[in-house]
Design a protein around this motif. Structure first.
Motif, short mmCIF file in Angstrom:
data_model
loop_
_atom_site.label_atom_id
_atom_site.label_comp_id
_atom_site.label_asym_id
_atom_site.label_seq_id
_atom_site.Cartn_x
_atom_site.Cartn_y
_atom_site.Cartn_z
N GLN A 52 0.25 -1.09 -0.18
CA GLN A 52 0.02 -0.11 -0.18
C GLN A 52 1.04 1.67 -0.18
OE1 GLN A 52 -3.43 0.93 -0.20
NE2 GLN A 52 -3.22 2.66 -0.61
N ALA A 53 2.50 0.94 0.57
CA ALA A 53 2.49 3.04 0.87
C ALA A 53 3.40 2.68 -0.69
CB ALA A 53 3.80 1.73 1.38
N PHE A 54 4.24 1.81 -1.47
CA PHE A 54 4.20 1.82 -2.86
C PHE A 54 2.71 2.37 -3.88
CE2 PHE A 54 7.62 -0.92 -0.68
CZ PHE A 54 8.23 -0.59 -1.98
N ARG A 55 1.94 1.81 -3.06
CA ARG A 55 0.44 2.35 -4.45
C ARG A 55 0.35 4.08 -4.20
NH1 ARG A 55 -0.99 -2.95 -3.81
NH2 ARG A 55 -2.34 -2.51 -1.47
N ASP A 56 1.21 4.08 -2.64
CA ASP A 56 0.20 5.26 -1.79
C ASP A 56 1.20 6.30 -2.64
OD1 ASP A 56 -1.27 5.13 -0.33
OD2 ASP A 56 -0.38 4.59 1.08
N PHE A 57 2.67 5.43 -2.52
CA PHE A 57 3.55 6.76 -3.14
C PHE A 57 3.35 7.44 -5.01
CE2 PHE A 57 8.04 8.34 -5.18
CZ PHE A 57 8.27 8.36 -4.15
N ARG A 58 2.80 5.81 -5.36
CA ARG A 58 2.40 6.80 -6.86
C ARG A 58 1.72 7.24 -7.56
NH1 ARG A 58 1.26 1.52 -11.79
NH2 ARG A 58 1.14 3.85 -12.23
N GLN A 59 0.67 7.68 -6.25
CA GLN A 59 -0.56 8.75 -5.96
C GLN A 59 -0.16 9.22 -5.44
OE1 GLN A 59 -3.58 7.72 -6.98
NE2 GLN A 59 -3.94 9.73 -7.52
N THR A 64 1.56 15.13 -7.50
CA THR A 64 2.07 16.89 -6.96
C THR A 64 2.73 17.26 -7.73
OG1 THR A 64 2.90 15.39 -4.45
CG2 THR A 64 4.00 17.24 -5.70
N TYR A 65 2.55 16.56 -9.59
CA TYR A 65 3.03 16.50 -10.15
C TYR A 65 2.17 16.42 -11.81
CZ TYR A 65 7.31 16.54 -7.61
OH TYR A 65 7.74 17.42 -7.07
N PRO A 66 0.93 16.90 -11.31
CA PRO A 66 0.09 16.57 -12.41
C PRO A 66 0.18 16.72 -14.02
CG PRO A 66 -1.12 18.67 -11.72
CD PRO A 66 0.16 18.07 -10.38
N GLU A 67 1.26 17.74 -14.01
CA GLU A 67 1.07 18.53 -15.35
C GLU A 67 2.45 17.48 -16.30
OE1 GLU A 67 4.01 21.04 -12.09
OE2 GLU A 67 2.24 19.73 -12.73
N VAL A 68 3.31 17.04 -14.81
CA VAL A 68 3.93 15.77 -15.57
C VAL A 68 3.56 14.44 -16.05
CG1 VAL A 68 6.09 14.19 -15.08
CG2 VAL A 68 5.81 16.59 -14.68
N PHE A 69 2.46 13.40 -15.62
CA PHE A 69 1.60 12.88 -15.60
C PHE A 69 0.72 13.20 -16.61
CE2 PHE A 69 4.39 11.56 -11.76
CZ PHE A 69 4.10 9.82 -12.25
N SER A 70 0.52 14.03 -17.18
CA SER A 70 -0.71 14.18 -17.85
C SER A 70 0.09 14.74 -19.65
CB SER A 70 -1.83 15.96 -17.53
OG SER A 70 -1.01 16.81 -17.48
N GLN A 71 1.77 15.02 -19.89
CA GLN A 71 1.59 15.48 -20.66
C GLN A 71 2.61 14.47 -21.01
OE1 GLN A 71 2.14 19.50 -21.14
NE2 GLN A 71 1.90 20.00 -18.77
N ALA A 147 12.37 19.21 -12.31
CA ALA A 147 12.51 19.36 -13.25
C ALA A 147 12.43 19.51 -14.71
CB ALA A 147 14.15 18.80 -13.33
N ILE A 148 11.77 17.91 -14.22
CA ILE A 148 10.52 18.32 -16.34
C ILE A 148 9.34 18.82 -15.93
CG2 ILE A 148 8.98 16.30 -16.74
CD1 ILE A 148 10.53 13.89 -15.71
N ALA A 149 8.65 19.48 -14.67
CA ALA A 149 7.58 20.27 -14.24
C ALA A 149 8.43 21.50 -15.20
CB ALA A 149 7.62 19.99 -12.72
N GLU A 150 9.11 22.13 -14.58
CA GLU A 150 9.45 23.39 -14.64
C GLU A 150 9.91 23.48 -16.29
OE1 GLU A 150 13.75 26.00 -14.04
OE2 GLU A 150 13.13 25.06 -11.68
N LEU A 151 10.68 22.10 -16.58
CA LEU A 151 10.75 22.85 -18.33
C LEU A 151 9.92 22.77 -19.05
CD1 LEU A 151 13.81 19.88 -18.38
CD2 LEU A 151 13.82 22.71 -18.91
N LEU A 152 8.78 21.43 -18.59
CA LEU A 152 7.37 21.23 -19.38
C LEU A 152 6.60 22.90 -19.25
CD1 LEU A 152 5.91 18.51 -18.32
CD2 LEU A 152 6.40 19.15 -20.28
N LYS A 153 6.55 23.55 -17.86
CA LYS A 153 5.98 25.05 -17.78
C LYS A 153 6.74 26.17 -19.15
CE LYS A 153 4.62 24.63 -13.52
NZ LYS A 153 4.74 24.88 -11.58
N SER A 154 8.06 25.99 -19.01
CA SER A 154 8.84 27.28 -20.12
C SER A 154 8.54 26.69 -21.02
CB SER A 154 10.90 26.69 -19.51
OG SER A 154 10.80 25.39 -20.22
N GLY A 155 7.60 25.12 -22.11
CA GLY A 155 7.66 25.58 -23.08
C GLY A 155 8.66 24.42 -23.79
N PHE A 156 9.99 23.81 -23.17
CA PHE A 156 10.83 23.01 -23.59
C PHE A 156 10.33 21.93 -24.18
CE2 PHE A 156 13.95 19.64 -22.77
CZ PHE A 156 15.02 20.73 -23.72
#
Length: 467
Positions: A52-59, A64-71, A147-156
């Motif tokens: 369950q802890a591993f499922r919680d971490f994935r969630q 926390t990073y919805p833009e990463v997991f959506s894009q 870092a991925i989230a930051e780069l996505l926001k910058s349009g990289f």
């Protein structure tokens, strides 16, 4: 001792400071604190693992990073490992893999009270974030996602496809996570340009060039092999001792192994590390490090005499477990010991077994081994991967000395040998030497500014790999 300090060079330039407790921590630090609070502990006895802890971490990552997991493309591997794919513009370019893991080792029973703060509380205090995973390896997971989230926001947008793996069982060998991730990537891409995994770091207070940070990029790691030594003998009542005592026979065997270490050998990438550091060291010491054609026997002898640097020039032997006996007044009929070896690059487990049998020289001792994964070959210090990692480090830390190194521990990178020969081990975080020993130990912690620098390094590593 001089050579002892060579081994200790391995983390990033850092000066500690104290953050007022009323001051809000940087967002990346708070996210890492939240990650530490989810006890994703890998136990060798897998029945103890809390899934369950591993499922919680994935969630937690997804929330926390919805833009990463959506894009980015998201793939679940072996239920708990996560693979993110950032598709590049040019499909003809081979992908680059960034590998990290979010499982952590257990807290040794009986040591909980020795921690300054509870190991899974994620406490921010005195300029540090404390807790299991602060160094190994949740910090890399979180700073990569930041870092991925930051780069996505910058349009990289990367030119080549970038893949990010967050494995769930590295601490117990990666048999579910990394093994299946590698298989999936092999089927999808065939091969990778290079990969960046965990291992090397950057050290601020190294003894050779204390005024400069020294960034260690691991080109190789040792092969992990455990052998089981077994002995049988005559049993009976302790009131009538026997000559053929299994425990005594086995004790002699492990003692012989302990007292007869393998011959030392100074070889790449340790030779490359010494030569690189020698360029920044003056006097006789620097001359010897730079001119190994002359000094190799002396360097090898000196390093092999020190407990710490010895691991850089020798396949090591460590007797770790001994099991025998059922009652204090019963002579055991069998005894078993575990001996852990860390083999230098190029030394095969098959050759190890033969050497062990020769050293013991007792046909009554049975030597067996479980499954092992051959260690990866030494990567190319002149390869494009090393140059990209070095460029990223120097952009963020322009004064850093970037040097090849060898990891004396093991990582998941061995699972990826079939995908690329260019494997580079580098953590983006920073440490002083005094905290290197806290990895897997009590009071694991990371400095607040180290996390922020790690985000900057992760951004630059991704940008350097993307073209």
């Amino acid at each position: 001792m001089v050579i002892k300090r060579i081994l200790l060079v391995g983390a990033l330039c850092w000066m500690p400071f104290s953050v007022a407790q009323t001051e809000e921590p940087p967002e990346a630090v708070e996210h890492l604190a939240q990650a530490i609070r989810i006890p994703t502990v890998s136990f060798q006895d897998q029945t103890q693992i809390d899934s369950q802890a591993f499922r919680d971490f994935r969630q937690f990552m997804q929330n926390t990073y919805p833009e990463v997991f959506s894009q980015l493309q998201v793939k679940s591997i072996a239920e708990h490992s996560v693979l993110l794919t950032w598709k590049g513009r040019d499909s003809s370019l081979k992908p680059v893999l960034f590998d990290a893991h979010y499982d952590v080792v257990p807290i040794e029973r009986g040591t909980e009270s020795e921690w300054s703060h509870p190991p899974f509380a994620g406490i921010i205090d005195e300029g540090y974030l404390w807790g299991r995973g602060a160094l190994d390896d949740k910090v890399t997971v979180i700073t990569t996602l930041e870092a991925i989230a930051e780069l996505l926001k910058s349009g990289f947008q990367p030119e080549r496809t970038l893949v990010f793996s967050f494995a769930h069982d590295e601490e117990i060998g990666g048999e579910q996570g990394a093994t299946n991730i590698a298989r999936y990537l092999k089927d999808r891409y065939g091969s990778l340009e290079f990969m960046v995994g965990e291992g090397g770091v950057v050290l601020s207070d190294n003894p050779f060039v204390p005024e400069l940070p020294v960034a260690m990029v691991g080109l190789a790691e040792k092969t992990y092999v455990t052998l089981t030594l077994s002995a049988k003998g005559e049993g009976g009542h302790s009131s009538t001792p026997v000559d053929d005592n299994a425990i005594v026979r086995l004790a002699k065997a492990v003692t012989v192994l302990h007292e007869n270490p393998f011959d030392p050998n100074l070889a790449p990438p340790v030779t490359d590390m010494l030569a690189t550091l020698g360029e920044h060291v003056g006097g006789v010491q620097g001359f010897l490090m730079r001119n190994q054609w002359l000094s190799s026997p002396l360097l090898t002898w000196t390093m092999s005499r020190d407990r710490v640097s010895n691991a850089l020039v020798r396949s090591t032997t460590a007797v770790t477990m001994f099991n025998a006996g059922i009652k204090e007044n019963v002579i055991s009929q069998k005894a078993e010991a575990k001996v852990n070896f860390r083999l230098l690059p190029g030394v095969s487990p098959e050759a190890l077994i033969e050497d062990v049998k020769d050293i013991i020289d007792d046909p009554a001792i049975t030597v067996t081994s479980g499954h092992w994964i051959p260690g990866p070959p030494v990567s190319d210090a002149d390869g494009v991967g090393f140059q990209r990692v070095a460029s990223a480090i120097q952009k963020v830390l322009p004064s850093a000395v970037v040097t090849p190194s060898m990891l004396t521990a093991t990582t998941d990178t061995a699972h990826y040998v079939g995908l690329t020969k260019n494997i580079y081990r580098f953590h983006p975080y920073t440490l002083p030497m005094e905290d290197v020993g806290k990895v897997h130990g009590t009071d694991e912690r990371i400095a607040i500014d180290s996390v922020e620098t790690a985000v900057d390094l992760s951004v630059e590593l991704i940008k350097q790999a993307a073209f």
